[in-house]
Design an enzyme around this catalytic site. Sequence first.
Site, PDB file in Angstrom:
ATOM      1  N   TYR A 101      -7.555   2.001  -6.625  1.00  0.00           N
ATOM      2  CA  TYR A 101      -7.894   2.920  -5.551  1.00  0.00           C
ATOM      3  C   TYR A 101      -9.239   3.640  -5.757  1.00  0.00           C
ATOM      4  O   TYR A 101     -10.272   2.975  -5.844  1.00  0.00           O
ATOM      5  CB  TYR A 101      -6.719   3.896  -5.400  1.00  0.00           C
ATOM      6  CG  TYR A 101      -6.410   4.252  -3.977  1.00  0.00           C
ATOM      7  CD1 TYR A 101      -6.481   3.322  -2.963  1.00  0.00           C
ATOM      8  CD2 TYR A 101      -6.030   5.541  -3.653  1.00  0.00           C
ATOM      9  CE1 TYR A 101      -6.186   3.666  -1.654  1.00  0.00           C
ATOM     10  CE2 TYR A 101      -5.719   5.904  -2.354  1.00  0.00           C
ATOM     11  CZ  TYR A 101      -5.810   4.953  -1.358  1.00  0.00           C
ATOM     12  OH  TYR A 101      -5.519   5.304  -0.070  1.00  0.00           O
TER      13      TYR A 101
ATOM     14  N   ASP B  26      -8.359  10.312  -2.685  1.00  0.00           N
ATOM     15  CA  ASP B  26      -7.047  10.796  -3.111  1.00  0.00           C
ATOM     16  C   ASP B  26      -6.805  10.932  -4.619  1.00  0.00           C
ATOM     17  O   ASP B  26      -6.517  11.994  -5.122  1.00  0.00           O
ATOM     18  CB  ASP B  26      -5.955   9.883  -2.537  1.00  0.00           C
ATOM     19  CG  ASP B  26      -6.161   9.605  -1.060  1.00  0.00           C
ATOM     20  OD1 ASP B  26      -7.184  10.033  -0.497  1.00  0.00           O
ATOM     21  OD2 ASP B  26      -5.289   8.957  -0.465  1.00  0.00           O
TER      22      ASP B  26
ATOM     23  N   GLU C 145     -10.134  -2.574   2.732  1.00  0.00           N
ATOM     24  CA  GLU C 145     -10.237  -1.135   2.525  1.00  0.00           C
ATOM     25  C   GLU C 145     -11.171  -0.849   1.335  1.00  0.00           C
ATOM     26  O   GLU C 145     -12.023   0.010   1.391  1.00  0.00           O
ATOM     27  CB  GLU C 145      -8.819  -0.611   2.258  1.00  0.00           C
ATOM     28  CG  GLU C 145      -8.690   0.877   2.233  1.00  0.00           C
ATOM     29  CD  GLU C 145      -7.261   1.307   1.896  1.00  0.00           C
ATOM     30  OE1 GLU C 145      -6.398   0.437   1.627  1.00  0.00           O
ATOM     31  OE2 GLU C 145      -7.011   2.524   1.901  1.00  0.00           O
TER      32      GLU C 145
ATOM     33  N   TRP D  23     -11.869  11.350   8.946  1.00  0.00           N
ATOM     34  CA  TRP D  23     -13.213  10.866   8.590  1.00  0.00           C
ATOM     35  C   TRP D  23     -13.372   9.393   8.922  1.00  0.00           C
ATOM     36  O   TRP D  23     -14.465   8.932   9.225  1.00  0.00           O
ATOM     37  CB  TRP D  23     -13.656  11.293   7.199  1.00  0.00           C
ATOM     38  CG  TRP D  23     -13.161  10.621   5.949  1.00  0.00           C
ATOM     39  CD1 TRP D  23     -11.922  10.141   5.686  1.00  0.00           C
ATOM     40  CD2 TRP D  23     -13.954  10.403   4.751  1.00  0.00           C
ATOM     41  NE1 TRP D  23     -11.872   9.658   4.395  1.00  0.00           N
ATOM     42  CE2 TRP D  23     -13.095   9.804   3.794  1.00  0.00           C
ATOM     43  CE3 TRP D  23     -15.265  10.661   4.379  1.00  0.00           C
ATOM     44  CZ2 TRP D  23     -13.538   9.466   2.507  1.00  0.00           C
ATOM     45  CZ3 TRP D  23     -15.695  10.328   3.097  1.00  0.00           C
ATOM     46  CH2 TRP D  23     -14.849   9.739   2.185  1.00  0.00           C
TER      47      TRP D  23
ATOM     48  N   GLN E 255     -10.232  16.639   6.241  1.00  0.00           N
ATOM     49  CA  GLN E 255     -10.972  15.604   5.503  1.00  0.00           C
ATOM     50  C   GLN E 255     -12.478  15.887   5.606  1.00  0.00           C
ATOM     51  O   GLN E 255     -12.892  16.751   6.375  1.00  0.00           O
ATOM     52  CB  GLN E 255     -10.643  14.222   6.084  1.00  0.00           C
ATOM     53  CG  GLN E 255      -9.465  13.539   5.418  1.00  0.00           C
ATOM     54  CD  GLN E 255      -9.319  12.085   5.810  1.00  0.00           C
ATOM     55  OE1 GLN E 255      -9.674  11.707   6.926  1.00  0.00           O
ATOM     56  NE2 GLN E 255      -8.781  11.273   4.922  1.00  0.00           N
TER      57      GLN E 255
HETATM   58  C1  9WN Z   1      -4.032   9.675   2.893  1.00  0.00           C
HETATM   59  C2  9WN Z   1      -7.206   6.188   5.959  1.00  0.00           C
HETATM   60  C3  9WN Z   1      -7.193   7.028   4.687  1.00  0.00           C
HETATM   61  C4  9WN Z   1      -8.603   7.411   4.224  1.00  0.00           C
HETATM   62  C5  9WN Z   1      -8.594   8.026   2.837  1.00  0.00           C
HETATM   63  C6  9WN Z   1      -7.859   7.088   1.885  1.00  0.00           C
HETATM   64  C7  9WN Z   1      -6.440   6.833   2.387  1.00  0.00           C
HETATM   65  C8  9WN Z   1      -4.398   8.191   2.932  1.00  0.00           C
HETATM   66  C9  9WN Z   1      -3.321   7.422   2.213  1.00  0.00           C
HETATM   67  O1  9WN Z   1      -6.494   6.280   3.696  1.00  0.00           O
HETATM   68  O2  9WN Z   1      -5.698   8.044   2.351  1.00  0.00           O
HETATM   69  O3  9WN Z   1      -4.895  10.388   3.716  1.00  0.00           O
HETATM   70  O4  9WN Z   1      -2.200   7.373   2.753  1.00  0.00           O
HETATM   71  O5  9WN Z   1      -3.553   6.900   1.114  1.00  0.00           O
HETATM   72  O6  9WN Z   1      -7.853   7.602   0.597  1.00  0.00           O
HETATM   73  O7  9WN Z   1      -9.914   8.257   2.403  1.00  0.00           O
HETATM   74  O8  9WN Z   1      -9.160   8.320   5.130  1.00  0.00           O
HETATM   75  O9  9WN Z   1      -8.068   5.094   5.801  1.00  0.00           O
END
Ligand code: 9WN
Length: 499
Positions: free
Chosen positions: A365, A169, A409, A31, A102
Amino acid sequence: MSGRAGYVLRANDRGAFTVASPTLYPHMWSWDAGFVALGIATVSVPRALNELRSLLSGQWATGMIPHILFHSPSDYFPGPERWRTQVAAARPAGVLTSGICQPPIHVIALSRILHDARRKGGADQQLAEEFLRETFDQWLAWHSYLATARDPYSYGLVEIHHGWESGMDDSPRWDAAYANVHPQPDMPPFVRADLAHVADPSQRPSDAEYAKYLWLLEQKVRARYDDAAYRATGDFVMGDVLVSALLAAASDLLADMGEELGIGGGAAGGVEQSRAIARRFRTGVLRSVNPETGLARDLDLRTGAWLDVESAAGFAPLLCGGDDALTRRQRDLLLGPRWCGHSRLRWPVVPSVSPASPAFREQTYWRGPQWPVLNWLMAWALNRSGEPEAANQLRLAGLSQLIDCDFAEYYQPMTGETLGSRDQSWTAAIALDFLAARRPAQRRPVRWLTSELPRITPTQRAAHAAADPAHPARVAGHRRPQGPSTTPQPQVHPQQRPH
Ligand code: 9WN
């Protein structure tokens, strides 16, 4: 800001794809790639299309677009050796991927790219239209995968098998679900890599949460990534309202674009299939709404319980439309004191959880911090619902939040402090899109619903469970008996196209 956002995306560009962030997420995420592509389109339509083309190179034979494409080795954990997707017949050739998915933001991104390309005209327009012709069936296959393998009983809610599939998550949306996830001693040991890349571990999920994430991954491997097999054995089977709303909105757009270009015609064609998917999931989202709170709810498919958590996913109906009174109610709620208008917020930007909720944590988070992409989604939805002023309010607040150009982020909602990774690609991308601000508000009333959904009553679920050994209610019943949900089921009345 736009120059710095461009540099971030340029630095994160690895040729045919963009890493989600330089060190914490050194791969292509599904995504994220959608948001990245729509941001890049403001600068280069061909590069934006390449982003989506790269993502499609990882599509599974089932139609699933995996949540990570691993183009090269790195210290990211869990990497390909943990996902072991070689056990799955449907995995793609030529690129290593994870084995889950996703939220389906991609066709929404594609519609924005097409819009930009048409505005520019010439070669850009030709390229974008050609790309759509070439890839229409792949996007349809992706949506159809979610509508079939992930909604086998036509409840109108996409079933997810891991919190990571929601993109949020550790959101409190999934606390009830994770309470039923029990890592077993035969799970291979693991060492986390993420904590080395953040200043403060409390900004990330805990070790206990990670053990559960890894256990679900293990269950997917043991089910050989077969969705029905996982449904019968896995611990986490949830109906996700946000994913469902995005699927409905994206399916509408795919049908619109197909119609405009004369692709996927005919009664059994892709346009009609897309419209049917949109109707089913829009109806599913609307009937999940708690009439008291005005927020949509996820559904625990094992127990039949609706989950009342004040997370931003509750605004799913704003994304898929279908009920004008509810849209207005959600607009007021979103801008009001429980959400963006909360008195303690540094910037009036949507938080991942309402600061007025007992579940709110200001720096953990998805438990409270502000994620710029969520704010972008809400602004996009408001614009689409004919609420340009409200949309612009979120856009301007979102830009103010990014003024230091760290493109973090996520953000601490009370102090405005940057959290998690810096130079996060999707944050830079949505800044570019917000800055371009070139799109007139497009009111698009959508009222198509369906009357064909089975009701998710205990009786109906029992009938499905009796007919299918893999039904989550049956599996849950075998393992840990649960009482049937007593929550009243909101009725959805099919409405007609207004024009
Ligand atoms: C696991 C990349 C991704 C986002 C998710 C975010 C985080 C990953 C992680 O980072 O997830 O997929 O390792 O924590 O929660 O929304 O796509 O930015």
